[in-house]
Design a protein around this motif. Structure first.
Motif, PDB file in Angstrom:
ATOM      1  N   ASP A 162       3.474  -6.757   3.636  1.00  0.00           N
ATOM      2  CA  ASP A 162       3.459  -5.695   4.852  1.00  0.00           C
ATOM      3  C   ASP A 162       2.836  -4.547   4.235  1.00  0.00           C
ATOM      4  N   LYS A 163       3.440  -3.925   3.124  1.00  0.00           N
ATOM      5  CA  LYS A 163       3.058  -2.595   2.891  1.00  0.00           C
ATOM      6  C   LYS A 163       1.696  -2.651   2.226  1.00  0.00           C
ATOM      7  N   ARG A 166      -1.065  -2.687   5.059  1.00  0.00           N
ATOM      8  CA  ARG A 166      -1.218  -1.429   5.769  1.00  0.00           C
ATOM      9  C   ARG A 166      -2.178  -0.584   4.681  1.00  0.00           C
ATOM     10  N   GLN A 167      -1.898  -0.552   3.415  1.00  0.00           N
ATOM     11  CA  GLN A 167      -2.974   0.167   2.766  1.00  0.00           C
ATOM     12  C   GLN A 167      -4.410  -0.255   2.972  1.00  0.00           C
ATOM     13  N   LEU A 169      -5.677  -1.751   5.247  1.00  0.00           N
ATOM     14  CA  LEU A 169      -6.272  -1.489   6.514  1.00  0.00           C
ATOM     15  C   LEU A 169      -6.867  -0.121   6.584  1.00  0.00           C
ATOM     16  N   ILE A 170      -5.836   0.718   5.951  1.00  0.00           N
ATOM     17  CA  ILE A 170      -6.121   2.204   5.844  1.00  0.00           C
ATOM     18  C   ILE A 170      -7.471   2.311   5.196  1.00  0.00           C
TER      19      ILE A 170
ATOM     20  N   TYR B 107      -6.229  -1.390  12.509  1.00  0.00           N
ATOM     21  CA  TYR B 107      -5.316   0.033  12.163  1.00  0.00           C
ATOM     22  C   TYR B 107      -5.305   0.646  13.563  1.00  0.00           C
ATOM     23  N   GLU B 110      -3.199  -0.742  16.064  1.00  0.00           N
ATOM     24  CA  GLU B 110      -1.498  -1.280  15.783  1.00  0.00           C
ATOM     25  C   GLU B 110      -0.868  -0.131  14.907  1.00  0.00           C
ATOM     26  N   TYR B 111      -1.518   0.588  14.131  1.00  0.00           N
ATOM     27  CA  TYR B 111      -0.967   1.547  13.493  1.00  0.00           C
ATOM     28  C   TYR B 111      -1.136   2.866  13.712  1.00  0.00           C
ATOM     29  N   LYS B 203       5.666  -6.032  10.825  1.00  0.00           N
ATOM     30  CA  LYS B 203       4.568  -5.675  11.386  1.00  0.00           C
ATOM     31  C   LYS B 203       3.453  -6.731  11.006  1.00  0.00           C
ATOM     32  N   TRP B 204       3.129  -6.817   9.941  1.00  0.00           N
ATOM     33  CA  TRP B 204       2.135  -7.797   9.412  1.00  0.00           C
ATOM     34  C   TRP B 204       2.260  -9.244  10.010  1.00  0.00           C
TER      35      TRP B 204
END
Lengths: 457, 309
Positions: A162-163, A166-167, A169-170, B107, B110-111, B203-204
């Motif tokens: 998950d973490k 997120r990175q 995607l950033i 992103y 969702e984020y 979330k993922w």
């Protein structure tokens, strides 16, 4: 506690035999990678392109990854499942694409005519290649997906994925932003030289464009007025021809026509938005140009010019304007129309006095977006506009004959000259790009403003 | 007196009648004009399509499809090598733009919302990104050509190659993919997310197993749309891929796409019939792509109209 729970859920069954097979296949690939690596130590790569030591290292690394994932699969670890599936998916995709290209280059290599039988044969061979080579990866992925509930996914792994996603995607978002800003900065930066050399006002208002960079002449002029006028006049013509037609179509589709007619018109309009503009340009060259030459027998009328360009642009903006204006008209609340009809007005009065005024901002936005499309069009215009770098002037006393003269648009100017431009000339072309940028920014943001206003009211 | 009133009444009635009938006539005329305008628009568009298809059909045969252009002013030869070149460019452009665009859209939808709440800098940055993408979506393709030619072809010395063209075209379709993916993600009902999160998924997991499957038809539609954009694109490729009619060997070789072939035949040779043939093939490809989009979006609608809360 959680771990225990998960393990207990996986407990009652043994490792399925098929998972074992997947593991064995992975080990087999690892061993063959190792053998290949060892073989390359003694026999250098035949093409000489790759260093044999590198190949050995790469294959040993690949074998390591494979052994690792085989170990993970053997122990029913979920990360190994994900790893194997990713690798197999990528490999399968690359194989599929390369075989497709192989088939295409055999059929379309173009050296001689390929008979239909050969085409069939090549395609069948290609498809069977994909199926045969793809059989093993597809089988393995299928197995792993089918038996996914045997694999243990610890909570820590979920959190890590998950973490890290997120990175990632950033990173993708920021690279998109980077590309966007890069284009802006680059274009503006490249135009600085011409702004310093010539100045903004002379470049916009001077009427002579003589870049001269081919001959290297000293008297160069970078006045863009002819091109600006060309862009504006061709767009104006397109609006005059295209707007009534597309608004008529939009009103008809939204209010008047029966459903069956709309069912025919709407998809065909949508289809036309996707037709390449060069096709329209070609039509303008082959059909409109001789027609214009015949209809207006004015000296100097070649058929290629602003009128032809306006016609082609009108055809191109009809789909854009029609679909957006139709959306705007449909979005008007039904109660408006019902109220108007209840007050005794006819359907047409309801349309002309209530519905269209209520959809006004959306319709204007549609027209503005059409203007944007027309201003940005390039290649089709090069084909039909005649490409003269002079100020558009009337051919006779009648000022309307201006539309029969050849001209050039800002976009066409960039496309025609960029390949050989250098120095100030190139920078001036970038300045015309900036000019286009600004024009379209104004056009598009006013359209957006109007659309937003409509949404709020 | 009473007679007077009746005459007045009668005259009012006749006036109204008259008025109504004139209004009806006006309506008839106006509707007629609308029908004529629409018929004109459709007729013009159909004229072009049918003309190109009929004239193109005359040159389309096996030789036209499987031999390569031979160059020269008379435009001899077929169009074969332009087909794999177009395919090469579609694949390489999508390989560059689709992961970036889909990732950025995920992103942003969702984020971005939760990040925006946390810090002011992030809020500004995301707003800049949104505006930039919106602006980029309206920029004419020749600007990307200008940018691509100068940066990729000249400064980065990639030369006239499929790679330069693919990179420049990726900049063009990036906003298209981001916007369509964003729309697809936004159309997934909020309750899907809430339900998944309430079941304990993070979330993922929610994104991969709930949101993306639900939004996939919309995302695929966006990708097919961008395939259409790449096939139709000419200006970028005119200035970046060089226009060679040889078979491209790899991404570093020059080539010409089908649209570029139409343009070059029409402007540099006399072979208008060959250009018509290539245009007809292009139209057929676009029609097929449109059918795919319609098929997908009808399924998409069925899925959501049926289950929407």
């Amino acid at each position: 506690m959680e771990k225990e729970l998960m393990e207990s859920s996986a407990e009652p069954t043994k490792r399925p035999i098929l998972i074992t097979i997947v593991g064995i296949i992975l080990v087999f690939f690892a061993v063959s990678f190792l053998i290949a690596g060892v073989w390359y130590i003694n026999n250098p790569a035949p093409e000489g392109g790759m260093d044999s030591a590198l190949v050995t290292l790469a294959s040993i690394a690949g074998a390591g990854v494979l052994v690792l994932s085989a170990y993970g699969v053997w122990n029913l670890k979920d990360w190994a499942r994900l790893l194997v599936m990713t690798i197999l998916g990528l490999v399968g995709l690359i194989y599929g694409i390369s075989i497709t290209f192989d088939v295409f280059s055999q059929i379309f290599s173009g050296n001689e005519i390929v008979p239909l039988g050969d085409i069939l044969l090549i395609s069948v061979i290609g498809i069977s290649k994909i199926l045969l080579l793809g059989a093993i990866p597809i089988f393995m992925i299928w197995m792993l997906v089918k038996h996914s509930n045997y694999f243990i996914e610890p909570a820590s792994q979920r959190a890590i994925i998950d973490k890290s996603m997120r990175q990632i995607l950033i990173i993708t978002t920021f690279s998109s932003i980077l590309i966007v800003t890069l284009i802006f900065i680059f274009t503006f930066n490249e135009s600085r030289e011409s702004i310093a050399d010539v100045g903004i006002i002379p470049m916009i208002f001077d009427t002579v464009w003589r870049p001269g960079s081919i001959i290297g002449a000293s008297d160069v002029d970078f006045g863009m007025m002819p091109m600006i006028l060309g862009s504006i006049l061709s767009t104006l013509g397109a609006i005059i021809i295209g707007v009534p037609l597309s608004l008529g179509t939009a009103i008809l589709m939204a209010e008047i026509a029966p459903k069956t007619v709309v069912g025919v018109i709407k998809p065909s309009i949508e289809l036309l938005a996707g037709i390449p503009s060069v096709v329209y340009g070609l039509f303008g060259m082959v059909v409109f140009a001789p027609l214009i030459r015949q209809i207006f027998p004015v000296p100097g009328n070649s058929g290629f010019g602003l009128l032809n360009a306006s016609l082609i642009l009108a055809v191109m903006i009809i789909p854009t304007i029609t679909s957006i204006a139709e959306d705007a008209i449909i979005a008007v609340p039904k109660s408006y129309k019902e109220g108007a009809l209840a007050l005794g007005s006819t359907h047409w009065q309801a349309i002309s006095r209530v519905i269209v005024p209520a959809a006004r901002s959306g319709i204007v936005a549609a027209i503005i977006l059409g203007i944007g499309r027309a201003l940005g069009e390039t290649m089709a215009l090069i084909m039909v506009i005649g490409n003269a770098i002079a100020m558009p002037k009337p051919l006779t006393d009648n000022p309307l004959t201006t539309f029969l003269t050849p001209a050039r648009t800002l976009t066409a100017n960039i496309a025609v000259e960029i390949n050989y431009a250098a120095g100030t000339h190139r920078s001036a072309l970038f300045f015309s790009g900036v000019l286009l940028f600004v024009m379209l920014l104004v056009v598009n943001s006013s359209a957006r403003y109007l659309m937003r206003e409509r949404l709020q009211s | 007196m009473s007679a007077n009133i009746t005459t007045v009444n009668r005259s009012i009635a006749s006036l109204q009648n008259n008025n109504m009938s004139t209004r009806k006539i006006i309506q008839k005329i106006a509707f007629g004009i609308m029908w004529i305008f629409a018929a004109l628009a459709i007729a013009m568009l159909l004229w072009i399509i049918i003309y190109v298809l009929i004239n193109g059909a005359q040159v389309i045969n096996l030789e036209f499809l499987t031999t390569r252009p031979r160059g020269g002013v008379s435009g001899e030869g077929g169009m074969s090598t332009t087909i794999p070149t177009t395919l090469y460019l579609v694949v390489s452009t999508l390989a560059l733009a689709a992961p970036l665009g889909i990732g950025a859209a995920i992103y942003l939808v969702e984020y971005a919302g939760e990040v925006e709440k946390e810090s002011r800098a992030a809020r500004i940055l995301i707003r800049v990104a949104r505006t930039g993408i919106e602006i980029l979506a309206g920029v004419p393709s020749i600007i990307f050509g200008l940018f691509g030619f100068t940066l990729f072809v000249s400064i980065m010395k990639l030369g006239f190659s499929l790679l330069s063209g693919g990179l420049a075209a990726a900049c063009l379709i990036l906003p298209v993919i981001i916007r369509t993916t964003e729309e697809a993600l936004l159309s997934v009902p909020m309750s899907y997310r809430e339900g998944s999160l309430a079941l304990g998924a993070n979330k993922w997991q929610t994104i991969t197993s709930v949101i993306l499957p639900a939004a996939s038809p919309g995302i695929v539609t966006g990708i097919v749309l961008s395939v259409g954009r790449i096939i139709a694109e000419t200006a970028i490729f005119w200035v970046t891929i060089g226009g060679s009619y040889r078979m491209p060997e790899n991404l570093a070789s020059a080539g010409r796409t089908m649209s570029l072939h139409v343009f070059m035949l029409a402007t540099e040779t006399r072979a208008f019939d060959k250009a018509m043939g290539t245009s007809a093939i292009l139209i057929i490809v676009i029609v097929l792509l449109n059918l795919v989009i319609n098929f997908i979006s009808s399924r998409f609608e069925a899925k959501f109209m049926g289950k929407k809360v």
